[in-house]
Design a protein around this motif. Sequence first.
Motif, PDB file in Angstrom:
ATOM      1  N   ILE A  54       1.003  -1.414  -0.404  1.00 50.98           N
ATOM      2  CA  ILE A  54       0.437  -0.102  -0.161  1.00 50.98           C
ATOM      3  C   ILE A  54       1.521   1.260   0.303  1.00 50.98           C
ATOM      4  O   ILE A  54       2.001   1.259   1.081  1.00 50.98           O
ATOM      5  CB  ILE A  54      -0.688  -0.425   1.302  1.00 50.98           C
ATOM      6  N   GLU A  55       0.661   2.164  -1.187  1.00 51.33           N
ATOM      7  CA  GLU A  55       1.451   3.723  -0.952  1.00 51.33           C
ATOM      8  C   GLU A  55       0.653   4.291  -0.431  1.00 51.33           C
ATOM      9  O   GLU A  55      -0.611   4.511  -0.837  1.00 51.33           O
ATOM     10  CB  GLU A  55       1.586   3.832  -2.663  1.00 51.33           C
ATOM     11  N   VAL A  64       5.204   6.861   1.313  1.00 54.34           N
ATOM     12  CA  VAL A  64       5.792   5.426   1.982  1.00 54.34           C
ATOM     13  C   VAL A  64       4.469   4.365   1.688  1.00 54.34           C
ATOM     14  O   VAL A  64       3.643   3.667   1.289  1.00 54.34           O
ATOM     15  CB  VAL A  64       5.829   5.149   3.609  1.00 54.34           C
ATOM     16  N   ILE A  65       5.696   2.935   1.613  1.00 56.18           N
ATOM     17  CA  ILE A  65       4.563   1.595   0.818  1.00 56.18           C
ATOM     18  C   ILE A  65       4.981   1.213   1.739  1.00 56.18           C
ATOM     19  O   ILE A  65       5.676   0.164   2.128  1.00 56.18           O
ATOM     20  CB  ILE A  65       5.603   0.991  -0.608  1.00 56.18           C
ATOM     21  N   ILE A 144       2.489  -6.271   9.616  1.00 56.70           N
ATOM     22  CA  ILE A 144       2.958  -4.843   8.762  1.00 56.70           C
ATOM     23  C   ILE A 144       4.462  -5.338   8.609  1.00 56.70           C
ATOM     24  O   ILE A 144       5.162  -5.115   9.764  1.00 56.70           O
ATOM     25  CB  ILE A 144       2.979  -3.389   8.981  1.00 56.70           C
ATOM     26  N   THR A 145       5.023  -5.662   7.474  1.00 58.85           N
ATOM     27  CA  THR A 145       6.242  -6.227   7.368  1.00 58.85           C
ATOM     28  C   THR A 145       6.991  -6.004   7.288  1.00 58.85           C
ATOM     29  O   THR A 145       8.426  -6.105   7.561  1.00 58.85           O
ATOM     30  CB  THR A 145       6.056  -7.736   6.475  1.00 58.85           C
ATOM     31  N   ASP A 146       7.154  -4.330   6.347  1.00 59.53           N
ATOM     32  CA  ASP A 146       7.765  -3.667   5.953  1.00 59.53           C
ATOM     33  C   ASP A 146       6.963  -2.276   5.453  1.00 59.53           C
ATOM     34  O   ASP A 146       6.366  -1.823   5.831  1.00 59.53           O
ATOM     35  CB  ASP A 146       8.156  -3.988   4.675  1.00 59.53           C
ATOM     36  N   ILE A 147       8.306  -0.779   6.369  1.00 64.33           N
ATOM     37  CA  ILE A 147       8.152   0.133   5.988  1.00 64.33           C
ATOM     38  C   ILE A 147       9.027   0.919   5.023  1.00 64.33           C
ATOM     39  O   ILE A 147       9.904   0.867   5.501  1.00 64.33           O
ATOM     40  CB  ILE A 147       7.657   1.438   7.398  1.00 64.33           C
ATOM     41  N   ASP A 148       8.699   0.997   3.604  1.00 63.71           N
ATOM     42  CA  ASP A 148       9.437   1.501   2.432  1.00 63.71           C
ATOM     43  C   ASP A 148       9.468   3.182   2.232  1.00 63.71           C
ATOM     44  O   ASP A 148       8.566   3.273   0.817  1.00 63.71           O
ATOM     45  CB  ASP A 148       9.670   0.573   1.803  1.00 63.71           C
ATOM     46  N   VAL A 153      14.451   9.793   0.728  1.00 66.32           N
ATOM     47  CA  VAL A 153      14.502  10.290   2.084  1.00 66.32           C
ATOM     48  C   VAL A 153      15.019   9.361   2.947  1.00 66.32           C
ATOM     49  O   VAL A 153      15.847   9.963   4.123  1.00 66.32           O
ATOM     50  CB  VAL A 153      12.144   9.241   2.233  1.00 66.32           C
ATOM     51  N   LYS A 154      15.588   7.641   2.397  1.00 65.76           N
ATOM     52  CA  LYS A 154      15.618   7.364   3.299  1.00 65.76           C
ATOM     53  C   LYS A 154      17.406   7.961   3.671  1.00 65.76           C
ATOM     54  O   LYS A 154      18.213   7.320   4.295  1.00 65.76           O
ATOM     55  CB  LYS A 154      15.714   5.969   3.018  1.00 65.76           C
TER      56      LYS A 154
END
Length: 281
Positions: A54-55, A64-65, A144-148, A153-154
Amino acid sequence: MGCCYTINTSEVGITECWGKFDNVSRAGFHFINPLTTSLAGMLTLRIQELNVRIETKTLDNVFVICAVSVQYKVLEDEIQKAFYELSSTEQQLQSYVFNNVRAQIPHYELDQLFSAKDQIAVQLRSDLEQEMNQFGYSIVQTLITDIDPDATVKQAMNEINAAQRLRVAATDKAEAEAIAVIKSAEAEAESKRLSGVGLAEQRKAVVSGLHDSLFTFAEQGGVAHGEVMELLLMNQYFDTMKDMTQQSRATTLFVPHTPDTVSALGAQMREGLIASRSKAD
């Protein structure tokens, strides 16, 4: 159309009679009347998993995705409802997940989002359980396995973290250098104090030695105190000259040192002693 069929373990079959729900068939071998009854379909009782990416946007306007994993299964006492209520279970479940996550994440800034993901997952499971129970499904777990966030930004977050660590390191280094300077100054002050104490003790010993020598000469040799003092002062003068030549950094020292100079020096010492005695009298 066959008159028999088999159902595998962890699956159930739905049979219909003249197009109307008839029965739920469990695992095993079954017979039906092919003229009136048919096998409409099968459902699995295993835990299924739906993965969604989900974006969305955070409170501080960072896109974020989020990768969300939903584990669900059919309620065994609601098999009829699970089979007939939803035409596409995964699509319906995905719609609920999109709607819920996109409603929660905008309440958090990016830094807060990473620590609040478990809280978001708990709320998502509660909302999905409430929605999907009415269709015969139970939500086993939501993760929620990942927040990308975006790559730029990173990189900016890493640079901020590096700058903070460098600032802390510079502060610690400055404090260490200040402590070293203070300790060095304290050590130097203590060294000078001890040097002063030693010098004072040395001068005290010299004065004591001169005093003893003065009375020894006077008592044993019958020499007057003034002459003994002149002799001792001349001896100190020559010792000083010797120390100057041994300890000085200069390789050459020009000092008027003729016999007349030595006589004049002795006369000056005698005059100084006479003047000191006259003042004392």
